[in-house]
Design a protein around this motif. Sequence first.
Motif, short mmCIF file in Angstrom:
data_model
loop_
_atom_site.label_atom_id
_atom_site.label_comp_id
_atom_site.label_asym_id
_atom_site.label_seq_id
_atom_site.Cartn_x
_atom_site.Cartn_y
_atom_site.Cartn_z
N LEU A 1 71.13 99.45 -107.14
CA LEU A 1 72.24 100.38 -107.18
C LEU A 1 71.85 101.74 -106.59
CD1 LEU A 1 73.67 99.63 -110.76
CD2 LEU A 1 74.70 99.04 -108.55
N GLN A 2 70.58 102.09 -106.68
CA GLN A 2 70.11 103.37 -106.12
C GLN A 2 69.83 103.28 -104.61
OE1 GLN A 2 66.70 104.36 -108.49
NE2 GLN A 2 67.93 104.73 -110.37
N GLY A 3 70.01 102.10 -104.06
CA GLY A 3 69.84 101.93 -102.62
C GLY A 3 68.44 101.53 -102.21
N THR B 1 73.50 91.03 -106.49
CA THR B 1 73.53 92.49 -106.58
C THR B 1 72.66 93.13 -105.49
OG1 THR B 1 73.89 92.35 -108.96
CG2 THR B 1 73.07 94.44 -108.11
N ILE B 2 71.47 92.53 -105.28
CA ILE B 2 70.57 93.05 -104.24
C ILE B 2 71.16 92.85 -102.85
CG2 ILE B 2 68.27 92.80 -103.21
CD1 ILE B 2 67.28 91.92 -105.97
N MET B 3 71.84 91.73 -102.65
CA MET B 3 72.34 91.37 -101.33
C MET B 3 73.75 91.90 -101.06
SD MET B 3 70.97 87.45 -101.30
CE MET B 3 71.75 87.10 -99.76
N ALA B 4 74.35 92.63 -101.98
CA ALA B 4 75.72 93.12 -101.80
C ALA B 4 75.77 94.06 -100.59
CB ALA B 4 76.21 93.82 -103.05
N GLU B 5 76.79 93.93 -99.75
CA GLU B 5 76.90 94.70 -98.51
C GLU B 5 77.72 95.98 -98.68
OE1 GLU B 5 78.45 92.12 -95.59
OE2 GLU B 5 76.66 90.82 -95.54
N ALA C 1 79.46 96.23 -107.20
CA ALA C 1 80.01 96.46 -108.55
C ALA C 1 80.39 95.13 -109.22
CB ALA C 1 81.20 97.39 -108.47
N ILE C 2 81.02 94.25 -108.43
CA ILE C 2 81.40 92.94 -108.98
C ILE C 2 80.15 92.16 -109.40
CG2 ILE C 2 82.45 90.73 -108.44
CD1 ILE C 2 84.37 92.25 -106.57
#
Length: 376
Positions: free
Chosen positions: A136-138, A71-75, A81-82
């Motif tokens: 999620l908040q960036g 989740t942290i590393m999602a680009e 979301a996945i």
Amino acid sequence: MLEGFRIKTIVTVGTLLLSASLVLTTASHIMGARLGIRDMVYTSDNMLPSVAVLGKTTVHFELVRLRLARTIMAENPRQQAIAVNAFKAAIVQVDRDLADFAPLISDKRDADLYQLALHQWRNFKPAVEQVSQLSLQGHRIEANDLFQTRIVHDAETMQRTLDAATDYNVEEAQRYTANTVIEARGAIYQSAILGVAGLLIGLFILSLFRRRVTRPLISLEKAMGAMAEGQLDITIPGAEKRDELGKIARALDGIKHSITHRAVAEADGQIAVQRRVTGSLEIALTALKEGKLDHRIREAFPSEYEQLRGDFNAMTEALEGQLEEVALSSDAVRGGAGEISAAAGDEVDGSRSRHLNVMMRLPSGKPTQGAIRHGN
């Protein structure tokens, strides 16, 4: 030491001992089987499921960290979301695993480890959710810093707790398995000991039965065979014993004495009969010797000697009749001899008379020499 006990008592005690040995052996088998089944059931129903649930909990807990890192590393938002959905699913699965483990708690140690893991999870869960929200908040840098510090530390702590719980349940499963093996071996050894004890008791009872029953029975059988052959001067073995065979031996000895007394009485009676018969015959023979041919044996003899009396009387009757015929023949002979003598005398007298008449007719009146010789 056992000579004073009755055979019935010995057989009863031996039967009870053998029955007790069989009951104990059966009980040992049943107890060992029950203990083994209990341990195996407990191991299969509690220990193995506990280890399996803890294993799944550990895997799902690792998935929580892994999916949080994704989740942290999602680009892009789609990957994020996945990753978040997978992260939340992993959290739900850990909650479910910990709930499934609660009914499988075996003892206090297991309960303490469970409560510790549950407490750590309840502290860990808000922290990971916070990291997910920052991501999620960036705020990826803050999320990564919190992940690298608190999350990694708390995760390692909870992982050690889960490993400790898993190791404890594995050790318990091994202990119960070892106990099952030990109990099975103990049941085997106990059954073997009871079996050997039962065998020894059986051999002892068999030996005692052979010494107290079989051998005396063989001796009594030989004694009865000898008595059947007419040997009444034997000693009945075992009459001095106080058991059942002693009673039989004393009864057989009483029968022997009864038969002996009866035989003696019959022999005495037979001798008395023989004496009576021989006495009557002696009197009859004495009378016969004295010429009393009319003597008869009037006294009736026993049936086995009655023919002898009849033969003797018939013989004396026949002898008397023959002697009477001889006497009559003698009288007849004597009468015939007298008649012959009388006839001869008459003939001589007639011859002399005729000679004298001739001499008287001669001329010289003197008889011749020849006439004289004739007359003489």
